[in-house]
Design an enzyme around this catalytic site. Structure first.
Site, PDB file in Angstrom:
ATOM      1  N   HIS A  69      -0.173 -12.545 -16.680  1.00 57.70           N
ATOM      2  CA  HIS A  69      -1.353 -12.139 -17.461  1.00 57.70           C
ATOM      3  C   HIS A  69      -1.677 -10.653 -17.356  1.00 57.70           C
ATOM      4  O   HIS A  69      -2.229 -10.080 -18.288  1.00 57.70           O
ATOM      5  CB  HIS A  69      -2.586 -12.939 -17.016  1.00 57.70           C
ATOM      6  CG  HIS A  69      -2.573 -14.359 -17.495  1.00 57.70           C
ATOM      7  ND1 HIS A  69      -3.667 -15.187 -17.393  1.00 57.70           N
ATOM      8  CD2 HIS A  69      -1.600 -15.094 -18.086  1.00 57.70           C
ATOM      9  CE1 HIS A  69      -3.368 -16.378 -17.901  1.00 57.70           C
ATOM     10  NE2 HIS A  69      -2.108 -16.349 -18.313  1.00 57.70           N
ATOM     11  N   THR A  86      -4.787  -5.125   4.608  1.00 53.99           N
ATOM     12  CA  THR A  86      -5.329  -6.121   3.677  1.00 53.99           C
ATOM     13  C   THR A  86      -4.699  -6.069   2.289  1.00 53.99           C
ATOM     14  O   THR A  86      -4.926  -6.969   1.482  1.00 53.99           O
ATOM     15  CB  THR A  86      -6.831  -5.866   3.469  1.00 53.99           C
ATOM     16  OG1 THR A  86      -6.982  -4.506   2.996  1.00 53.99           O
ATOM     17  CG2 THR A  86      -7.625  -6.033   4.760  1.00 53.99           C
ATOM     18  N   HIS A 137      -2.669 -11.170 -23.943  1.00 56.51           N
ATOM     19  CA  HIS A 137      -2.732 -10.430 -22.678  1.00 56.51           C
ATOM     20  C   HIS A 137      -2.307  -8.973 -22.859  1.00 56.51           C
ATOM     21  O   HIS A 137      -2.759  -8.097 -22.145  1.00 56.51           O
ATOM     22  CB  HIS A 137      -1.878 -11.129 -21.621  1.00 56.51           C
ATOM     23  CG  HIS A 137      -2.337 -12.529 -21.359  1.00 56.51           C
ATOM     24  ND1 HIS A 137      -3.557 -12.809 -20.791  1.00 56.51           N
ATOM     25  CD2 HIS A 137      -1.765 -13.724 -21.655  1.00 56.51           C
ATOM     26  CE1 HIS A 137      -3.717 -14.128 -20.723  1.00 56.51           C
ATOM     27  NE2 HIS A 137      -2.643 -14.697 -21.247  1.00 56.51           N
ATOM     28  N   CYS A 188      -0.538  -2.867   3.377  1.00 57.42           N
ATOM     29  CA  CYS A 188      -1.359  -2.283   4.442  1.00 57.42           C
ATOM     30  C   CYS A 188      -1.961  -3.455   5.209  1.00 57.42           C
ATOM     31  O   CYS A 188      -1.374  -4.536   5.211  1.00 57.42           O
ATOM     32  CB  CYS A 188      -2.397  -1.311   3.881  1.00 57.42           C
ATOM     33  SG  CYS A 188      -3.562  -2.014   2.699  1.00 57.42           S
ATOM     34  N   ASP A 194       1.777   1.084   5.403  1.00 54.98           N
ATOM     35  CA  ASP A 194       1.268   1.875   6.522  1.00 54.98           C
ATOM     36  C   ASP A 194       1.647   1.131   7.813  1.00 54.98           C
ATOM     37  O   ASP A 194       2.444   0.172   7.771  1.00 54.98           O
ATOM     38  CB  ASP A 194      -0.241   2.129   6.386  1.00 54.98           C
ATOM     39  CG  ASP A 194      -1.093   0.887   6.598  1.00 54.98           C
ATOM     40  OD1 ASP A 194      -0.521  -0.215   6.758  1.00 54.98           O
ATOM     41  OD2 ASP A 194      -2.336   1.008   6.593  1.00 54.98           O
TER      42      ASP A 194
HETATM   43  C1  RB5 Z   1      -5.612   0.234   8.858  1.00 56.36           C
HETATM   44  O1  RB5 Z   1      -6.314  -0.070  10.010  1.00 56.36           O
HETATM   45  C2  RB5 Z   1      -6.216  -0.487   7.658  1.00 56.36           C
HETATM   46  O2  RB5 Z   1      -7.477  -0.007   7.388  1.00 56.36           O
HETATM   47  C3  RB5 Z   1      -5.317  -0.350   6.452  1.00 56.36           C
HETATM   48  O3  RB5 Z   1      -4.063  -0.858   6.761  1.00 56.36           O
HETATM   49  C4  RB5 Z   1      -5.724  -1.095   5.195  1.00 56.36           C
HETATM   50  O4  RB5 Z   1      -6.002  -2.431   5.453  1.00 56.36           O
HETATM   51  C5  RB5 Z   1      -6.693  -0.449   4.314  1.00 56.36           C
HETATM   52  O5  RB5 Z   1      -7.014  -0.950   3.227  1.00 56.36           O
END
Ligand code: RB5
Length: 148
Positions: A97, A66, A132, A64, A7
């Site tokens: 694993h 995180t 595994h 994204c 994203d």
């Molecule tokens: C976008 O602001 C953020 O929420 C997205 O990139 C992501 O981290 C969601 O899990």
């Protein structure tokens, strides 16, 4: 063939990794996004996970902010094992694993050098199999209309 998508929050790191993978000689298919304009991460996670689920490629990378939203979405697809990784160890274990087929990471969490390291390890590490395989086999839920 490696699929990659992000994203807006993962865009810069995706661009970096596309170049990194191409330099290593990998065939990379970039499924977007094309700019830092705000988008919804599930649209890109579904696109990539559906392609891997359909057998278009064996491995994918999703980025994204995180890595969390991408992994949650991708893991809704049959046969997808998407792992959020943060370092060399988690990337190696995700393959060894968990037989992960999608590497997820956070563009707001992971810098380019660690990301390169994780990608290289993820692509080079085989699944260990053995006990595994039994455990990985227990991950998938039976879906309506499937099974006996
Ligand atoms: C976008 O602001 C953020 O929420 C997205 O990139 C992501 O981290 C969601 O899990």
């Amino acid at each position: 063939m490696i699929l990659i998508a992000s994203d807006h929050a993962g865009f810069a790191l995706k661009q970096h990794l596309v170049a990194f993978l191409a330099n290593l000689g990998h065939e990379v298919r970039d499924l977007g996004v094309e700019s830092e304009r705000s988008v919804d991460y599930p649209d890109f996670a579904h696109r990539l996970a559906a392609a891997i689920s359909a057998g278009d490629a064996d491995h994918g990378i999703l980025i994204c902010g995180t890595g969390l939203g991408m992994s949650m979405t991708a893991n809704r697809h049959p046969g997808i094992r998407a792992a959020v990784c943060h370092d060399a160890y988690t990337a190696e274990m995700a393959r060894r694993h968990n037989d992960a087929n999608v590497l997820c990471m956070g563009g707001r969490v992971t810098g380019p050098a660690i990301a390169e390291q994780m990608v290289a390890i993820f692509l080079a590490t085989p699944f260990e199999g053995g006990r595994h395989r039994r455990r990985v086999g227990k991950i998938e839920l039976e879906r309506d209309g499937e099974g006996s």
